[in-house]
Design a protein around this motif. Structure first.
Motif, PDB file in Angstrom:
ATOM      1  N   GLN A   1       0.787  -1.238  -0.118  1.00 39.59           N
ATOM      2  CA  GLN A   1      -0.072   0.063   0.023  1.00 39.59           C
ATOM      3  C   GLN A   1       0.856   1.103  -0.113  1.00 39.59           C
ATOM      4  OE1 GLN A   1      -3.442   0.017  -0.210  1.00 39.59           O
ATOM      5  NE2 GLN A   1      -3.235   2.370  -0.363  1.00 39.59           N
ATOM      6  N   LEU A   2       1.036   1.781  -1.002  1.00 43.82           N
ATOM      7  CA  LEU A   2       1.818   2.920  -1.230  1.00 43.82           C
ATOM      8  C   LEU A   2       1.171   4.073  -0.786  1.00 43.82           C
ATOM      9  CD1 LEU A   2       3.574   2.633  -4.821  1.00 43.82           C
ATOM     10  CD2 LEU A   2       4.792   2.859  -2.663  1.00 43.82           C
ATOM     11  N   PRO A   3       1.708   5.072   0.174  1.00 47.13           N
ATOM     12  CA  PRO A   3       0.748   6.025   0.788  1.00 47.13           C
ATOM     13  C   PRO A   3       0.751   7.329  -0.386  1.00 47.13           C
ATOM     14  CG  PRO A   3       3.030   6.196   1.520  1.00 47.13           C
ATOM     15  CD  PRO A   3       2.860   4.764   0.856  1.00 47.13           C
ATOM     16  N   ARG A   4      -0.226   8.194   0.004  1.00 45.14           N
ATOM     17  CA  ARG A   4      -0.454   9.363  -0.978  1.00 45.14           C
ATOM     18  C   ARG A   4       0.760  10.198  -0.813  1.00 45.14           C
ATOM     19  NH1 ARG A   4      -2.029  14.653  -0.026  1.00 45.14           N
ATOM     20  NH2 ARG A   4      -2.091  14.410   1.891  1.00 45.14           N
ATOM     21  N   ILE A   5       1.071  10.879  -1.717  1.00 39.31           N
ATOM     22  CA  ILE A   5       2.385  11.736  -1.623  1.00 39.31           C
ATOM     23  C   ILE A   5       1.696  13.049  -1.356  1.00 39.31           C
ATOM     24  CG2 ILE A   5       3.999  12.902  -2.976  1.00 39.31           C
ATOM     25  CD1 ILE A   5       4.710  10.114  -4.441  1.00 39.31           C
ATOM     26  N   PRO A   6       2.136  13.964  -0.607  1.00 37.12           N
ATOM     27  CA  PRO A   6       1.593  15.294  -0.418  1.00 37.12           C
ATOM     28  C   PRO A   6       2.077  16.346  -1.500  1.00 37.12           C
ATOM     29  CG  PRO A   6       3.265  14.947   1.211  1.00 37.12           C
ATOM     30  CD  PRO A   6       3.090  13.636   0.597  1.00 37.12           C
ATOM     31  N   ILE A   7       1.669  16.105  -2.811  1.00 41.56           N
ATOM     32  CA  ILE A   7       2.034  16.828  -3.841  1.00 41.56           C
ATOM     33  C   ILE A   7       2.142  18.159  -3.664  1.00 41.56           C
ATOM     34  CG2 ILE A   7       0.128  16.822  -5.310  1.00 41.56           C
ATOM     35  CD1 ILE A   7       3.606  15.596  -6.340  1.00 41.56           C
ATOM     36  N   GLN A   8       1.306  18.751  -2.988  1.00 36.87           N
ATOM     37  CA  GLN A   8       1.217  20.102  -2.943  1.00 36.87           C
ATOM     38  C   GLN A   8       2.299  20.837  -2.258  1.00 36.87           C
ATOM     39  OE1 GLN A   8      -0.646  18.178  -1.248  1.00 36.87           O
ATOM     40  NE2 GLN A   8      -0.649  18.533   0.838  1.00 36.87           N
ATOM     41  N   LYS A   9       3.098  20.113  -1.742  1.00 40.32           N
ATOM     42  CA  LYS A   9       4.433  20.422  -0.821  1.00 40.32           C
ATOM     43  C   LYS A   9       5.745  20.209  -1.754  1.00 40.32           C
ATOM     44  CE  LYS A   9       2.824  19.027   3.696  1.00 40.32           C
ATOM     45  NZ  LYS A   9       3.221  18.334   4.933  1.00 40.32           N
ATOM     46  N   ILE A  10       5.184  19.791  -3.034  1.00 42.58           N
ATOM     47  CA  ILE A  10       6.651  19.534  -4.062  1.00 42.58           C
ATOM     48  C   ILE A  10       6.289  20.655  -5.079  1.00 42.58           C
ATOM     49  CG2 ILE A  10       7.471  18.053  -5.737  1.00 42.58           C
ATOM     50  CD1 ILE A  10       6.548  15.599  -4.029  1.00 42.58           C
ATOM     51  N   PRO A  11       7.401  21.543  -5.603  1.00 45.47           N
ATOM     52  CA  PRO A  11       7.243  22.435  -6.740  1.00 45.47           C
ATOM     53  C   PRO A  11       6.511  21.838  -7.696  1.00 45.47           C
ATOM     54  CG  PRO A  11       9.357  22.757  -5.285  1.00 45.47           C
ATOM     55  CD  PRO A  11       8.804  21.455  -5.090  1.00 45.47           C
ATOM     56  N   ARG A  12       5.591  22.704  -8.342  1.00 44.63           N
ATOM     57  CA  ARG A  12       4.849  22.171  -9.435  1.00 44.63           C
ATOM     58  C   ARG A  12       5.583  21.736 -10.584  1.00 44.63           C
ATOM     59  NH1 ARG A  12      -0.577  22.706 -10.921  1.00 44.63           N
ATOM     60  NH2 ARG A  12      -1.090  22.940 -13.297  1.00 44.63           N
ATOM     61  N   LYS A  13       6.792  22.389 -10.697  1.00 44.16           N
ATOM     62  CA  LYS A  13       7.413  21.947 -11.819  1.00 44.16           C
ATOM     63  C   LYS A  13       7.831  20.583 -12.032  1.00 44.16           C
ATOM     64  CE  LYS A  13      11.891  23.747  -9.963  1.00 44.16           C
ATOM     65  NZ  LYS A  13      13.161  24.583 -10.393  1.00 44.16           N
ATOM     66  N   TYR A  14       8.275  19.765 -10.611  1.00 46.64           N
ATOM     67  CA  TYR A  14       8.372  18.430 -10.399  1.00 46.64           C
ATOM     68  C   TYR A  14       7.329  17.391 -10.733  1.00 46.64           C
ATOM     69  CZ  TYR A  14      12.901  20.636  -9.044  1.00 46.64           C
ATOM     70  OH  TYR A  14      13.856  21.189  -8.965  1.00 46.64           O
ATOM     71  N   HIS A  15       6.229  17.985 -10.776  1.00 44.56           N
ATOM     72  CA  HIS A  15       5.072  17.072 -10.871  1.00 44.56           C
ATOM     73  C   HIS A  15       5.233  16.315 -12.403  1.00 44.56           C
ATOM     74  CE1 HIS A  15       2.435  19.485  -7.829  1.00 44.56           C
ATOM     75  NE2 HIS A  15       3.406  19.273  -7.515  1.00 44.56           N
ATOM     76  N   ARG A  16       4.593  15.154 -12.512  1.00 45.13           N
ATOM     77  CA  ARG A  16       4.798  14.601 -13.911  1.00 45.13           C
ATOM     78  C   ARG A  16       4.082  15.321 -14.755  1.00 45.13           C
ATOM     79  NH1 ARG A  16       0.896   9.443 -13.848  1.00 45.13           N
ATOM     80  NH2 ARG A  16       2.299   9.428 -11.788  1.00 45.13           N
ATOM     81  N   GLN A  17       4.369  15.743 -15.898  1.00 46.98           N
ATOM     82  CA  GLN A  17       3.506  16.354 -16.997  1.00 46.98           C
ATOM     83  C   GLN A  17       4.245  15.849 -18.356  1.00 46.98           C
ATOM     84  OE1 GLN A  17       4.941  20.608 -16.185  1.00 46.98           O
ATOM     85  NE2 GLN A  17       5.296  19.717 -14.463  1.00 46.98           N
ATOM     86  N   ILE A  18       3.357  16.063 -19.251  1.00 49.82           N
ATOM     87  CA  ILE A  18       3.694  16.228 -20.757  1.00 49.82           C
ATOM     88  C   ILE A  18       4.171  17.561 -21.200  1.00 49.82           C
ATOM     89  CG2 ILE A  18       2.667  15.394 -22.948  1.00 49.82           C
ATOM     90  CD1 ILE A  18       0.920  13.463 -21.839  1.00 49.82           C
ATOM     91  N   VAL A  19       5.208  17.525 -21.733  1.00 49.19           N
ATOM     92  CA  VAL A  19       5.553  18.643 -22.162  1.00 49.19           C
ATOM     93  C   VAL A  19       6.155  18.836 -23.647  1.00 49.19           C
ATOM     94  CG1 VAL A  19       6.686  19.484 -19.949  1.00 49.19           C
ATOM     95  CG2 VAL A  19       8.131  18.345 -21.481  1.00 49.19           C
TER      96      VAL A  19
END
Length: 206
Positions: free
Chosen positions: A43-61
């Protein structure tokens, strides 16, 4: 002295140019994909992604490169990993990279893929951190294992480089120079990359 920032910036620009690639513009971002995940009984826990800079969120560029789709390009200076996609795009992930004295660059291939891998600290690491000697025979898979949910093993013409692209439970390390040379991703991101990349894929570390 005023020339130093310019020299650094020019050096980074040259490194990118030599790789034949550049990125600009996000076409889709996956900020909502970091919730709790059940995977192979873990059971992988939820990542508090709001605490990580948006530029490091997975994204298609948008990504201009001469490399063919399926190639992985790591940009340690900016803490990004790009999985090259068709039509001038790439999936971009935030990563943690080697700390001072442990960084590297070059080209390798993904020789093996492992789900919930065993981690075996190399002898030089055990010498630096004797407390790791208990894992000389391998640390079992699990939520605290430093390789996380997936590992991609990098080989070159000389064999195993000892470096991996892998998950990690320490989400706070993304965007930092923290490892002994491996490239670490958030667990939810390494699962996504693992499902996209193929054995034999080219990996370029700038």
């Amino acid at each position: 002295m005023r020339l130093k920032p310019f020299i650094i910036a020019a050096g980074l620009a040259l490194a990118t140019a030599l790789a034949g690639c550049s990125s600009i513009g996000t076409t889709r971002i996956f900020t909502n994909d970091y919730g709790a995940v059940t995977d192979a009984g873990y059971q992988l826990p939820r990542i508090p992604i709001q605490k990580i800079p948006r530029k490091y969120h997975r994204q298609i560029v948008r990504y201009d490169t001469a490399e063919k789709p399926g190639t992985v390009v790591v940009d340690p200076a900016n803490k990004f990993l790009y999985f090259v996609m068709p039509d001038g795009k790439a999936m971009r992930y935030g990563v943690g990279v080697g700390r001072e004295g442990f960084g590297w660059h070059g080209t390798a291939r993904i020789a093996m893929k492992r789900e919930w891998p065993t981690w075996t600290p190399p002898a030089p690491m055990i010498k630096r951190q004797p407390e790791l000697a208990k894992w000389r025979g391998g640390m079992p898979p699990g939520l605290t294992n430093p390789l996380g949910a997936r590992a991609l093993y990098l080989f070159n013409k000389h064999g195993d480089t000892g470096y991996r692209l892998h998950g990690n439970p320490e989400w706070k390390s993304i965007g930092r120079n923290v490892s002994s040379g491996c490239i670490r991703l958030m667990n939810q991101d390494i699962i996504d990359l693992y499902n996209r990349v193929e054995i034999g894929a080219k990996v370029i570390v700038l």
